[in-house]
Enzyme design. Structure first.
Site, PDB file in Angstrom:
ATOM      1  N   ASP A 179       3.062   5.533  -6.789  1.00  0.00           N
ATOM      2  CA  ASP A 179       4.319   5.400  -6.047  1.00  0.00           C
ATOM      3  C   ASP A 179       5.547   5.284  -6.932  1.00  0.00           C
ATOM      4  O   ASP A 179       6.668   5.304  -6.433  1.00  0.00           O
ATOM      5  CB  ASP A 179       4.245   4.159  -5.145  1.00  0.00           C
ATOM      6  CG  ASP A 179       3.268   4.381  -4.009  1.00  0.00           C
ATOM      7  OD1 ASP A 179       3.320   5.468  -3.416  1.00  0.00           O
ATOM      8  OD2 ASP A 179       2.463   3.488  -3.729  1.00  0.00           O
ATOM      9  N   HIS A 213      -2.111  -2.019  -9.944  1.00  0.00           N
ATOM     10  CA  HIS A 213      -3.048  -1.429  -8.993  1.00  0.00           C
ATOM     11  C   HIS A 213      -4.316  -2.255  -8.966  1.00  0.00           C
ATOM     12  O   HIS A 213      -4.740  -2.771  -9.997  1.00  0.00           O
ATOM     13  CB  HIS A 213      -3.383   0.020  -9.396  1.00  0.00           C
ATOM     14  CG  HIS A 213      -3.944   0.811  -8.274  1.00  0.00           C
ATOM     15  ND1 HIS A 213      -5.280   0.800  -7.964  1.00  0.00           N
ATOM     16  CD2 HIS A 213      -3.341   1.620  -7.373  1.00  0.00           C
ATOM     17  CE1 HIS A 213      -5.472   1.574  -6.911  1.00  0.00           C
ATOM     18  NE2 HIS A 213      -4.324   2.079  -6.524  1.00  0.00           N
ATOM     19  N   HIS A 251       0.881  -1.190   0.000  1.00  0.00           N
ATOM     20  CA  HIS A 251       0.000   0.000   0.000  1.00  0.00           C
ATOM     21  C   HIS A 251       0.905   1.223   0.000  1.00  0.00           C
ATOM     22  O   HIS A 251       1.652   1.457  -0.951  1.00  0.00           O
ATOM     23  CB  HIS A 251      -0.931  -0.099   1.214  1.00  0.00           C
ATOM     24  CG  HIS A 251      -2.057   0.882   1.273  1.00  0.00           C
ATOM     25  ND1 HIS A 251      -2.397   1.709   0.246  1.00  0.00           N
ATOM     26  CD2 HIS A 251      -2.927   1.180   2.286  1.00  0.00           C
ATOM     27  CE1 HIS A 251      -3.432   2.468   0.606  1.00  0.00           C
ATOM     28  NE2 HIS A 251      -3.763   2.164   1.845  1.00  0.00           N
TER      29      HIS A 251
HETATM   30  N1  CMC Z   1       4.910  -6.819 -10.568  1.00  0.00           N
HETATM   31  C1  CMC Z   1       4.773  -8.019 -11.184  1.00  0.00           C
HETATM   32  N2  CMC Z   1       3.622  -8.683 -11.305  1.00  0.00           N
HETATM   33  C2  CMC Z   1       2.541  -8.123 -10.768  1.00  0.00           C
HETATM   34  C3  CMC Z   1       2.575  -6.866 -10.117  1.00  0.00           C
HETATM   35  C4  CMC Z   1       3.822  -6.226 -10.029  1.00  0.00           C
HETATM   36  N3  CMC Z   1       3.939  -5.043  -9.421  1.00  0.00           N
HETATM   37  N4  CMC Z   1       1.347  -6.553  -9.680  1.00  0.00           N
HETATM   38  C5  CMC Z   1       0.536  -7.552 -10.048  1.00  0.00           C
HETATM   39  N5  CMC Z   1       1.266  -8.503 -10.714  1.00  0.00           N
HETATM   40  C6  CMC Z   1       0.747  -9.723 -11.321  1.00  0.00           C
HETATM   41  C7  CMC Z   1       0.444 -10.789 -10.287  1.00  0.00           C
HETATM   42  O1  CMC Z   1       1.578 -11.618 -10.052  1.00  0.00           O
HETATM   43  C8  CMC Z   1      -0.694 -11.516 -10.935  1.00  0.00           C
HETATM   44  O2  CMC Z   1      -0.162 -12.348 -11.956  1.00  0.00           O
HETATM   45  P1  CMC Z   1      -0.823 -13.798 -12.233  1.00  0.00           P
HETATM   46  O3  CMC Z   1      -2.205 -13.521 -12.707  1.00  0.00           O
HETATM   47  O4  CMC Z   1       0.080 -14.423 -13.232  1.00  0.00           O
HETATM   48  O5  CMC Z   1      -0.779 -14.523 -10.891  1.00  0.00           O
HETATM   49  C9  CMC Z   1      -1.485 -10.417 -11.634  1.00  0.00           C
HETATM   50  O6  CMC Z   1      -0.503  -9.398 -11.921  1.00  0.00           O
HETATM   51  C10 CMC Z   1      -2.597  -9.835 -10.787  1.00  0.00           C
HETATM   52  O7  CMC Z   1      -2.036  -9.400  -9.562  1.00  0.00           O
HETATM   53  P2  CMC Z   1      -2.777  -9.364  -8.160  1.00  0.00           P
HETATM   54  O8  CMC Z   1      -1.766  -9.439  -7.054  1.00  0.00           O
HETATM   55  O9  CMC Z   1      -3.877 -10.371  -8.162  1.00  0.00           O
HETATM   56  O10 CMC Z   1      -3.434  -7.930  -8.211  1.00  0.00           O
HETATM   57  P3  CMC Z   1      -4.001  -7.134  -6.988  1.00  0.00           P
HETATM   58  O11 CMC Z   1      -5.051  -6.244  -7.523  1.00  0.00           O
HETATM   59  O12 CMC Z   1      -4.364  -8.047  -5.878  1.00  0.00           O
HETATM   60  O13 CMC Z   1      -2.721  -6.296  -6.497  1.00  0.00           O
HETATM   61  C11 CMC Z   1      -1.202  -4.603  -6.055  1.00  0.00           C
HETATM   62  C12 CMC Z   1      -2.574  -4.946  -6.628  1.00  0.00           C
HETATM   63  C13 CMC Z   1      -1.058  -3.076  -5.998  1.00  0.00           C
HETATM   64  C14 CMC Z   1      -1.084  -5.128  -4.599  1.00  0.00           C
HETATM   65  C15 CMC Z   1      -0.123  -5.242  -6.948  1.00  0.00           C
HETATM   66  O14 CMC Z   1      -0.219  -4.771  -8.264  1.00  0.00           O
HETATM   67  C16 CMC Z   1       1.297  -5.008  -6.412  1.00  0.00           C
HETATM   68  O15 CMC Z   1       1.758  -5.782  -5.551  1.00  0.00           O
HETATM   69  N6  CMC Z   1       1.996  -3.939  -6.905  1.00  0.00           N
HETATM   70  C17 CMC Z   1       3.297  -3.612  -6.398  1.00  0.00           C
HETATM   71  C18 CMC Z   1       3.157  -2.842  -5.096  1.00  0.00           C
HETATM   72  C19 CMC Z   1       2.694  -1.433  -5.347  1.00  0.00           C
HETATM   73  O16 CMC Z   1       3.240  -0.721  -6.183  1.00  0.00           O
HETATM   74  N7  CMC Z   1       1.747  -0.995  -4.524  1.00  0.00           N
HETATM   75  C20 CMC Z   1       1.237   0.385  -4.578  1.00  0.00           C
HETATM   76  C21 CMC Z   1      -0.198   0.446  -5.009  1.00  0.00           C
HETATM   77  S1  CMC Z   1      -0.661   2.128  -5.412  1.00  0.00           S
HETATM   78  C22 CMC Z   1      -0.685   2.926  -3.907  1.00  0.00           C
HETATM   79  C23 CMC Z   1      -1.863   2.612  -3.124  1.00  0.00           C
HETATM   80  O17 CMC Z   1      -2.989   2.988  -3.557  1.00  0.00           O
HETATM   81  O18 CMC Z   1      -1.705   2.013  -2.056  1.00  0.00           O
END
Ligand code: CMC
Length: 426
Positions: free
Chosen positions: A360, A304, A265
């Protein structure tokens, strides 16, 4: 017109008809139906498709990359408003008139100081304490100094707690920052605006007063506007959940700060800088991307839950990077970030998953150029988010539909069994 949805159980073939209103189903309605004696429930880890409230504060269209506060596009607010004006908008639903804005700014200025006794609480933390831990504990401690916040059903008490929170967050954040550097606290300066005063409390030295630079103050205002609210994200959900058991604003926001601290986050911009440093040079970007695609690591600052397009906040931050670097000097990590983005926007792995830079990705580069260490980055997210949390808290408290937050579970453990005395267990 209400529509209906027919659900057929895959095994028994039992059918259930549900009414859809507002493009949503009231989950409580599901309980009226059962299949094989089990009441129907939604199973939605992370609430990816469960609306927990009606809200009139922030609108996001994740597919189109749109973010609006109270109907105003984020780019318009970033161009024309100040942070305090936006905070007023989030809280009151309308932009202030000139008179209202002056009264609001004056009110915030009068609340900037923190109680003297709180400084002894701050003194108790080790020098190595993370500033988010200090912030979280100090905001929770506010309730002991301002117990009137308990009267949250009274609009005047609620509004006092909100003004105190928004006014004192920068003071606490600056104190946490200076504590880590072993420096004496600098008192708020009433003649300075919200962001200029924050920079003053952070960076002024006894022999060298903070030199206000209009472009940097404006960059800070813009960053604060972009971070002010983001509808039902993890920390706002924490604020609302804690509010749901009948808590004051300070306790709720302390929980919000805890949620924000996590690297998935608000902690992500700190993680982005760490990632850029580990990559070290542009020629190692390709190798790093291969590691991401192989699932060994994540590209921090990308992806995101809601935006499946370029995060509009990232676009605005990216456009102010050069303005800031013109004054502070270029952050050498920028080249690596730009190369990562180039790969990310082009590579099938990221394209097919609709992963784009988020807020971020570039903010840490600016914060570092302004002179902040990485552990302060999440604090710089929390300070402006206080207004969003306060607006969401206020909306929650006054919403007659809301209940104590209490999700269901689907039990997967043992059925009832006999107790075995310890001597008979083998
Ligand atoms: N790098 C590589 N792969 C990713 C990433 C990433 N940053 N984010 C998602 N994926 C992949 C994930 O491995 C999955 O792949 P598969 O379908 O093959 O298993 C797919 O994309 C969907 O990901 P998810 O984890 O199910 O997506 P989510 O909506 O649960 O997660 C997130 C959203 C923000 C937690 C995630 O994108 C992430 O971990 N990003 C990196 C951390 C980050 O930058 N966070 C800041 C968010 S913006 C600030 C805020 O509002 O807090």
């Amino acid at each position: 017109m209400a529509d209906t949805l027919l659900i057929r159980h895959p095994a028994s073939g039992a059918e259930t008809e549900l009414t859809i209103t507002d493009a949503s189903i009231r989950a409580a309605e599901l309980r009226r139906f059962n299949i094989g004696g089990e009441p129907l429930a939604t199973f939605d880890p992370g609430f990816t498709n469960t609306a927990a409230c009606h809200s009139a504060i922030t609108y996001i269209d994740g597919d189109a990359g749109v973010l609006e506060y109270r109907g105003y596009p984020i780019a318009t607010l970033a161009e024309h408003s100040t942070y305090l004006e936006v905070a007023y908008l989030l809280l009151n639903g309308e932009l202030p008139t000139a008179t209202e804005l002056t009264a609001w700014e004056d009110r915030i200025t009068t609340h900037r100081r923190v109680p003297e006794e709180l400084k002894t609480v701050l003194a108790g933390f080790p020098a190595s304490a993370h500033p988010m831990t200090i912030l979280m504990s100090s905001v929770a401690a506010f309730f002991s100094f301002y117990p009137d916040a308990r009267n949250f059903d009274d609009p005047a008490s609620r509004s006092r707690a909100i003004a105190r929170l928004i006014a004192k967050m920068p003071t606490l954040a600056a104190y946490a920052f200076r504590k880590g550097r072993g420096e004496a606290y600098v008192a708020p300066e009433d003649d300075l605006g919200y962001c200029a005063n924050f920079l003053h409390m952070l960076f002024a030295q006894p022999d060298r007063p903070y030199e206000e630079h209009q472009h940097l103050v404006r960059a800070m205002e813009v960053l604060f506007i972009l971070h002010a609210d983001h509808e039902q994200n993890c920390s706002t959900n924490a604020v609302r959940s804690v509010a749901s058991s009948g808590n004051d604003l300070f306790t709720c926001c302390s929980a919000g700060i805890g949620a924000l601290h996590g690297p998935l986050h608000g902690g992500a911009n700190e993680a982005v800088l760490k990632m850029l440093r580990e990559i070290g040079s542009v020629d190692r970007v390709g190798e790093f991307i291969e590691g991401v695609k192989a699932g060994r690591t994540r590209m921090m600052g990308f992806g995101h839950r809601v935006y499946k397009n370029y995060d509009p906040r990232a676009k605005i931050i990216k456009s102010s990077v050069e303005d800031v670097f013109e004054i502070t000097g270029v952050n050498p990590l920028l080249k690596i970030a730009l190369e990562l983005e180039r790969y990310g926007l082009d590579d099938e792995y990221f394209v097919s998953r609709r992963l784009y830079p988020n807020v971020d990705f570039y903010s840490g580069l600016i914060y570092e150029a302004l002179g902040f260490p990485p552990e302060m980055f999440t604090v710089l997210f929390a300070v402006p988010r206080a207004s969003g949390w306060a607006a969401q808290y206020q909306e929650f408290i006054t919403d007659p539909e809301q209940k104590i937050a209490r999700p269901k579970q689907i039990y997967t453990g043992h059925s009832t069994r006999d107790y075995v005395p310890i001597g008979a267990r083998g």
